[in-house]
Design a protein around this motif. Structure first.
Motif, short mmCIF file in Angstrom:
data_model
loop_
_atom_site.label_atom_id
_atom_site.label_comp_id
_atom_site.label_asym_id
_atom_site.label_seq_id
_atom_site.Cartn_x
_atom_site.Cartn_y
_atom_site.Cartn_z
N HIS A 25 -15.51 3.75 7.78
CA HIS A 25 -14.41 4.53 7.22
C HIS A 25 -14.00 5.66 8.17
CE1 HIS A 25 -12.13 7.21 4.61
NE2 HIS A 25 -13.05 8.16 4.78
N HIS A 26 -14.98 6.36 8.73
CA HIS A 26 -14.65 7.44 9.67
C HIS A 26 -13.95 6.88 10.91
CE1 HIS A 26 -16.27 11.35 8.39
NE2 HIS A 26 -17.03 10.62 7.59
N ARG A 27 -14.34 5.73 11.34
CA ARG A 27 -13.77 5.19 12.57
C ARG A 27 -12.36 4.62 12.35
NH1 ARG A 27 -15.95 3.51 17.47
NH2 ARG A 27 -14.75 1.93 18.57
N TYR A 28 -12.13 3.99 11.19
CA TYR A 28 -10.89 3.23 11.00
C TYR A 28 -9.98 3.77 9.90
CZ TYR A 28 -13.00 -0.26 14.04
OH TYR A 28 -13.55 -0.90 15.12
N SER A 29 -10.29 4.90 9.30
CA SER A 29 -9.46 5.44 8.24
C SER A 29 -8.00 5.56 8.66
CB SER A 29 -9.98 6.82 7.82
OG SER A 29 -9.15 7.39 6.83
N ARG A 30 -7.11 5.08 7.80
CA ARG A 30 -5.65 5.12 7.98
C ARG A 30 -5.14 4.22 9.08
NH1 ARG A 30 -4.60 5.74 3.45
NH2 ARG A 30 -2.46 6.41 3.81
N GLU B 3 -4.31 2.01 -0.15
CA GLU B 3 -3.15 1.88 -1.03
C GLU B 3 -1.91 1.34 -0.32
OE1 GLU B 3 -2.32 5.79 1.02
OE2 GLU B 3 -4.01 4.48 0.56
N ILE B 4 -2.00 1.11 0.99
CA ILE B 4 -0.83 0.72 1.78
C ILE B 4 -0.64 -0.80 1.77
CG2 ILE B 4 0.23 0.80 4.07
CD1 ILE B 4 0.02 3.53 2.72
N TYR B 5 0.62 -1.22 1.63
CA TYR B 5 0.95 -2.64 1.75
C TYR B 5 2.21 -2.79 2.61
CZ TYR B 5 4.81 -2.12 -1.60
OH TYR B 5 5.98 -1.73 -2.22
N ASP B 6 2.34 -3.95 3.21
CA ASP B 6 3.50 -4.24 4.06
C ASP B 6 4.54 -4.99 3.22
OD1 ASP B 6 5.37 -5.00 5.92
OD2 ASP B 6 3.93 -5.87 7.33
N PRO B 7 5.67 -4.37 2.90
CA PRO B 7 6.67 -5.03 2.05
C PRO B 7 7.28 -6.28 2.69
CG PRO B 7 7.53 -2.98 2.94
CD PRO B 7 6.08 -3.01 3.28
N ALA B 8 7.12 -6.43 4.00
CA ALA B 8 7.62 -7.64 4.65
C ALA B 8 6.69 -8.83 4.43
CB ALA B 8 7.79 -7.39 6.16
N GLU C 145 -2.46 6.05 10.98
CA GLU C 145 -2.89 6.12 12.38
C GLU C 145 -3.43 7.50 12.75
OE1 GLU C 145 -3.22 3.46 13.91
OE2 GLU C 145 -1.95 2.14 12.72
N ARG C 146 -4.00 8.20 11.79
CA ARG C 146 -4.62 9.51 12.06
C ARG C 146 -6.01 9.53 11.41
NH1 ARG C 146 -0.71 13.36 13.78
NH2 ARG C 146 -1.98 15.10 13.05
N PRO C 147 -6.99 8.88 12.03
CA PRO C 147 -8.32 8.74 11.42
C PRO C 147 -9.05 10.05 11.16
CG PRO C 147 -8.03 7.16 13.22
CD PRO C 147 -6.86 8.12 13.29
N GLU D 71 6.78 9.22 4.34
CA GLU D 71 5.68 10.18 4.31
C GLU D 71 4.40 9.64 4.94
OE1 GLU D 71 4.14 10.97 0.32
OE2 GLU D 71 5.28 9.21 -0.34
N VAL D 72 4.27 8.30 5.06
CA VAL D 72 3.04 7.74 5.62
C VAL D 72 3.25 7.11 6.99
CG1 VAL D 72 2.10 7.29 3.32
CG2 VAL D 72 3.29 5.45 4.54
#
Length: 316
Positions: free
Chosen positions: A87-92, A99-104, A221-223, A292-293
């Motif tokens: 989690h520390h290495r790959y967060s965000r 909670e993020i999904y790709d609408p495409a 992209e800001r772990p 915002e994200v």
């Protein structure tokens, strides 16, 4: 050591003293499980300290106490540690942004079908159910790694770390300890077993709701970034300063009681109230295209945000 002793006493009270001593006197003692359930939060904070090697200076005893606390918590320490360091290495990043999904690629509804069960208890239950993997032979673990390896998930990396020979042996022993502990507790509760089920269910809800509250709707992209969530100072002590989560992500080697001083020294800020941050997760999945994200342009990123590997201590 006093905090560890208090946490272990709370677990013994919940798992054995209550069913064997108090419930036979009066079943209304079962209401004691409600305040005991709240001790899940500082319990996880102590396990978290052990994961980062800051619970005790002696590394061997740090890990032993972490395993003991994790047994009462209901999750194998080896799995919890590997997952948290990932989690520390790959967060965000695409590997870990709950909670993020790709609408495409998918719809909000499809994303919600996976999101809400995880939020409302599923995360903890997955940690608890992971003990069945102790039965899987080494070849089966290699198959799991191949099947789950993906650039948009940490699951394959998690299985790969746990499946290493020395880690797998510990994982199996920890899983056996959890089965023995909770089987013994279930027998102790006897006809009141449903009370233990309620206690585990409340723990699952608390753990799962709190897990991603510090990152929900934060910049991708800001772990090293997270949110500091406001709590009254007494409650901040109760959760062992876990609410100062951005401070922790940027200084993962600090002990819990050093985070407040770092918060002041960094001139950091509170982003939301703790209860507000937890509740707003019920809004559901967030599209990766939301302004915002969306990741900042490379020129606007801080050096720390572009160096995720530096955020996490190496796994033992």
């Amino acid at each position: 050591m006093a905090l560890v002793g208090a946490a272990l006493a709370s677990l013994v009270l919940q798992l054995f003293v209550l069913p064997l001593v108090l419930l036979p006197i009066d079943v209304r003692w079962g209401w004691l499980l409600l305040p005991l359930a709240l001790t899940t939060i500082p319990l996880w904070s102590l396990i978290h300290e052990s994961i980062h090697g800051t619970l005790l200076r002696d590394r061997a005893w740090n890990d032993r106490l972490g395993r003991l606390l994790a047994t009462g918590y209901g999750g194998p320490f080896t799995l919890l540690k590997a997952g948290h360091l990932l989690h520390h290495r790959y967060s965000r990043t695409p590997r870990e942004r709950t909670e993020i999904y790709d609408p495409a690629v998918t719809s909000w509804l499809a994303a919600a079908r996976a999101y809400y069960p995880r939020l409302l208890g599923g995360l903890y239950l997955a940690e608890l159910v992971s003990i069945v993997l102790a039965l899987v032979p080494a070849a089966g673990w290699r198959w799991l790694v191949r099947r789950t390896d993906s650039l948009d998930s940490v699951t394959g990396l998690l299985f790969e770390r746990v499946s290493r020979r020395e880690h797998l042996r510990r994982f199996r022993l920890e899983s056996v300890a959890i089965v023995v502990t909770y089987t013994g507790s279930a027998l102790a509760y006897g006809p009141h077993l449903w009370l233990l089920g309620v206690a585990v269910g409340v723990r699952a809800l608390l753990v799962s709701l709190a897990d991603n509250a510090y990152h929900y709707r934060t910049r991708l992209e800001r772990p090293l970034d997270a949110m500091n969530l406001r709590l009254p100072r007494g409650m901040e002590l109760f959760v062992l300063a876990f609410n100062l989560h951005q401070v922790h992500h940027r200084h993962p080697g600090l002990r819990w009681h050093e985070l407040r001083a770092a918060f002041v020294a960094d001139r950091d800020e509170f982003h939301l109230g703790w209860f507000t941050a937890v509740a707003r997760q019920l809004q559901g999945p967030v599209p990766a295209t939301a302004e915002e994200v969306r990741p900042l342009p490379a020129a606007d990123r801080t050096p720390a945000a572009t160096a995720p590997a530096a955020a996490a201590p190496p796994a033992a």
